[in-house]
Structure formats: structure tokens, C-alpha cells
Scaffold this motif. Structure first.
Motif, short mmCIF file in Angstrom:
data_model
loop_
_atom_site.label_atom_id
_atom_site.label_comp_id
_atom_site.label_asym_id
_atom_site.label_seq_id
_atom_site.Cartn_x
_atom_site.Cartn_y
_atom_site.Cartn_z
N LEU A 48 1.06 -1.26 -0.12
CA LEU A 48 0.04 -0.19 -0.18
C LEU A 48 0.61 1.28 -0.07
O LEU A 48 0.55 2.47 -0.65
N GLN A 49 1.81 1.28 0.89
CA GLN A 49 2.76 2.39 0.79
C GLN A 49 3.45 2.73 -0.60
O GLN A 49 3.66 3.82 -0.90
N PHE A 50 3.86 1.64 -1.30
CA PHE A 50 4.27 1.96 -2.72
C PHE A 50 3.20 2.69 -3.67
O PHE A 50 3.53 3.48 -4.40
N THR A 51 2.08 2.21 -3.61
CA THR A 51 1.02 2.54 -4.45
C THR A 51 0.67 4.02 -4.11
O THR A 51 0.48 4.86 -5.09
N LEU A 52 0.80 4.28 -2.82
CA LEU A 52 0.49 5.61 -2.33
C LEU A 52 1.68 6.64 -2.69
O LEU A 52 1.38 7.83 -2.92
N ALA A 53 3.07 6.07 -2.75
CA ALA A 53 3.96 6.76 -2.88
C ALA A 53 4.08 7.20 -4.49
O ALA A 53 4.32 8.16 -5.00
N ALA A 54 3.55 6.30 -5.35
CA ALA A 54 3.65 6.40 -6.75
C ALA A 54 2.49 7.41 -7.15
O ALA A 54 2.52 8.28 -7.96
N LYS A 55 1.33 7.22 -6.42
CA LYS A 55 0.15 8.29 -6.60
C LYS A 55 0.69 9.87 -6.16
O LYS A 55 0.49 10.58 -7.13
N MET A 85 13.91 14.02 -6.88
CA MET A 85 14.21 13.63 -5.31
C MET A 85 12.94 12.69 -5.02
O MET A 85 13.19 11.46 -4.45
N LEU A 86 11.74 12.88 -5.26
CA LEU A 86 10.59 11.84 -5.25
C LEU A 86 10.81 10.68 -5.76
O LEU A 86 10.72 9.82 -5.42
N TYR A 87 11.44 10.73 -7.27
CA TYR A 87 11.50 9.39 -7.82
C TYR A 87 12.64 8.59 -7.26
O TYR A 87 12.42 7.30 -7.14
N GLN A 88 13.65 9.22 -6.92
CA GLN A 88 14.86 8.65 -6.16
C GLN A 88 14.35 7.93 -4.80
O GLN A 88 14.72 6.92 -4.66
N LEU A 89 13.42 8.63 -4.20
CA LEU A 89 13.15 8.19 -2.95
C LEU A 89 12.25 6.95 -3.15
O LEU A 89 12.41 5.85 -2.37
N LEU A 90 11.56 7.06 -4.18
CA LEU A 90 10.55 5.85 -4.32
C LEU A 90 11.36 4.57 -4.86
O LEU A 90 10.92 3.45 -4.26
N LEU A 91 12.56 4.90 -5.76
CA LEU A 91 13.27 3.60 -6.25
C LEU A 91 14.15 3.13 -4.88
O LEU A 91 13.97 1.95 -4.68
N THR A 92 14.67 3.97 -3.92
CA THR A 92 15.32 3.54 -3.02
C THR A 92 14.53 3.05 -1.85
O THR A 92 15.02 2.24 -1.14
N THR A 93 13.37 3.18 -1.75
CA THR A 93 12.56 2.58 -0.61
C THR A 93 11.99 1.18 -1.01
O THR A 93 11.69 0.37 -0.44
N TYR A 94 11.55 1.21 -2.43
CA TYR A 94 10.47 0.11 -2.89
C TYR A 94 10.97 -0.72 -3.97
O TYR A 94 10.70 -1.88 -4.12
N ILE A 95 12.02 -0.19 -4.98
CA ILE A 95 12.28 -0.74 -6.04
C ILE A 95 13.59 -1.32 -6.43
O ILE A 95 13.78 -2.81 -6.70
N ILE A 96 14.67 -0.69 -5.73
CA ILE A 96 16.18 -1.28 -5.69
C ILE A 96 16.06 -2.64 -5.11
O ILE A 96 15.57 -2.70 -3.99
N PRO A 97 16.66 -3.67 -5.49
CA PRO A 97 17.06 -4.98 -4.94
C PRO A 97 17.50 -4.83 -3.49
O PRO A 97 18.63 -4.04 -3.33
N GLY A 98 16.86 -5.19 -2.36
CA GLY A 98 17.60 -4.81 -1.17
C GLY A 98 16.84 -3.75 -0.47
O GLY A 98 17.35 -3.54 0.70
N ALA A 99 16.03 -3.14 -1.30
CA ALA A 99 15.49 -1.84 -0.50
C ALA A 99 14.70 -2.07 0.71
O ALA A 99 14.03 -3.42 0.90
#
Length: 212
Positions: A48-55, A85-99
Motif C-alpha cells: 500500500l505504501q508503494f501505491t500511495l508513493a506512486a500516486k 528527489m521523489l522518484y529517487q526516494l521511491l526507487l531506493t525505498t521500494y524498487i532497488i533490490p534489497g530496498a
């Protein structure tokens, strides 16, 4: 039809959809806070956090679209920095392997999102569409069904008061850790802090331009 059968049928009709719950417009026990609590207890809150971050990224991007429908992120340096900054935060929190809150995406979807990691121009909101839809389908076909079933028990009424605080992502701490003063300046001046209003009404799809 017996009274019990009519009651069961009525209960089934009352069950909301995932979109209705995410809109925070459903009556107890099917509330957004109850769903957040259930996700947290099931160690699935990151979906849910990821979908809201993307939103939030999509809405912020659309807030930088001018009246003619053209993005001004290439002409407004502060807008571009803020979105990156928002996109990088989304990647480092939810997308990058081991995030820390890595979500379960296919390798193709993950690689597609990471392709924009070092790009100077923030990606279009549509870039997030496949991943968001995939995660929503995962929720809808698994954990959301379990949540609905759990709401048949009294324990669903016991909501953890801290649940709503667990959904957000702290930009402040991320900026402080990065030590990036220019990014920090963008954060301070921004009118749309990242995930600061996570309880507001959900709209789908999140990448369509919002009305002025």
C-alpha cells in the motif's frame, strides 16, 4: 430463503472493493485504517505504501503541468529537482533490490523503473503505471480477500492507533541523511510534501491529470 441465508447474502453485498476501501469512504469494519492495520500485522504494508508513493509522484508531476498541458519540469529547475528527489526516494525505498520496503515486482518491471534512475529529466507518471497496477492486483487477489474475511471477526474492530503513521515515508530524514542542501531547499519550498496527505481520497488511475 431462510433468515440466515438472507443475512449472509446481505453481508456479501456489503463487502467493498479495494478501490472503495482505498478511497477511505467505507463504513466499519472495512475502513482504510483497518486495512492498513491488517497489512501491517501481515507484514505487507509496503504494498500500500508503494501505491500511495506512486500516486504522490504522479500528482506532484501533474501539479507542474501548465495550462496548455505541457510539463514545465524542463524549464523550472526547482520543479525538476523536486520530482527527481521523489522518484529517487521511491526507487531506493521500494524498487532497488534489497530496498527496505522492496515490493514484489517482475524483473522487467523493476528494470523499466530503474532505467530512469540517473536521468536528468523526471520520468512521466505513466512510467509507474505497470508496477502500480501489478501491485494493486496482487493486493486485490490475495491480502485484500483475507482482510475482508477477517472483518467477520470482532478482532477487526481493534485498530492500532499508530497504523496511519506507519504508511508515510519521511522525506525529512532522507534529505538529512543525504546532506544534499539543494534538495533540502526544494523540500522546504514545496507545497506538496511527499506523502504528507496519505489519507486523502484515492483516485484511479493516479497518473491522470487532476482537475485544477
Amino acid at each position: 430463503m431462510s433468515y440466515a441465508s438472507r443475512s449472509n447474502s446481505k453481508e456479501l453485498v456489503k463487502r467493498p472493493t479495494l478501490s472503495e476501501v482505498l478511497s477511505d469512504a467505507t463504513a466499519p469494519p472495512y475502513t482504510l485504517k483497518a486495512f492498513m492495520t491488517y497489512l501491517s500485522e501481515s507484514h505487507c504494508l509496503e504494498t500500500l505504501q508503494f501505491t500511495l508513493a506512486a500516486k504522490e509522484y504522479c500528482e506532484t508531476y501533474n501539479s507542474f503541468v501548465d495550462q496548455a498541458g505541457e510539463p514545465n519540469v524542463t524549464t523550472d529547475p526547482s520543479a525538476g529537482r523536486h520530482l527527481r528527489m521523489l522518484y529517487q526516494l521511491l526507487l531506493t525505498t521500494y524498487i532497488i533490490p534489497g530496498a527496505p520496503r522492496e515490493v514484489n515486482l517482475s524483473s522487467d518491471m523493476r528494470d523499466s523503473l530503474l532505467r530512469y534512475k540517473d536521468q536528468l529529466t523526471p520520468p512521466l507518471p505513466e512510467v509507474l503505471e505497470p508496477g502500480v497496477r501489478y501491485i494493486q492486483e496482487l493486493m486485490e487477489n490475495s491480502i485484500f480477500l483475507l482482510f475482508l474475511n477477517s472483518c467477520a471477526t470482532p478482532s477487526c474492530q481493534d485498530l492500532a492507533p499508530e497504523a496511519s503513521d506507519m504508511i508515510g515515508v519521511s522525506v525529512d530524514s532522507s534529505v538529512r541523511r543525504s546532506g544534499d542542501e539543494s534538495t533540502q531547499s526544494v523540500r522546504v519550498n514545496s507545497k506538496r510534501p511527499f506523502l504528507s496527505h496519505h489519507m486523502r481520497s484515492w483516485s484511479w488511475p493516479p497518473w491522470g491529470r487532476q482537475p485544477d
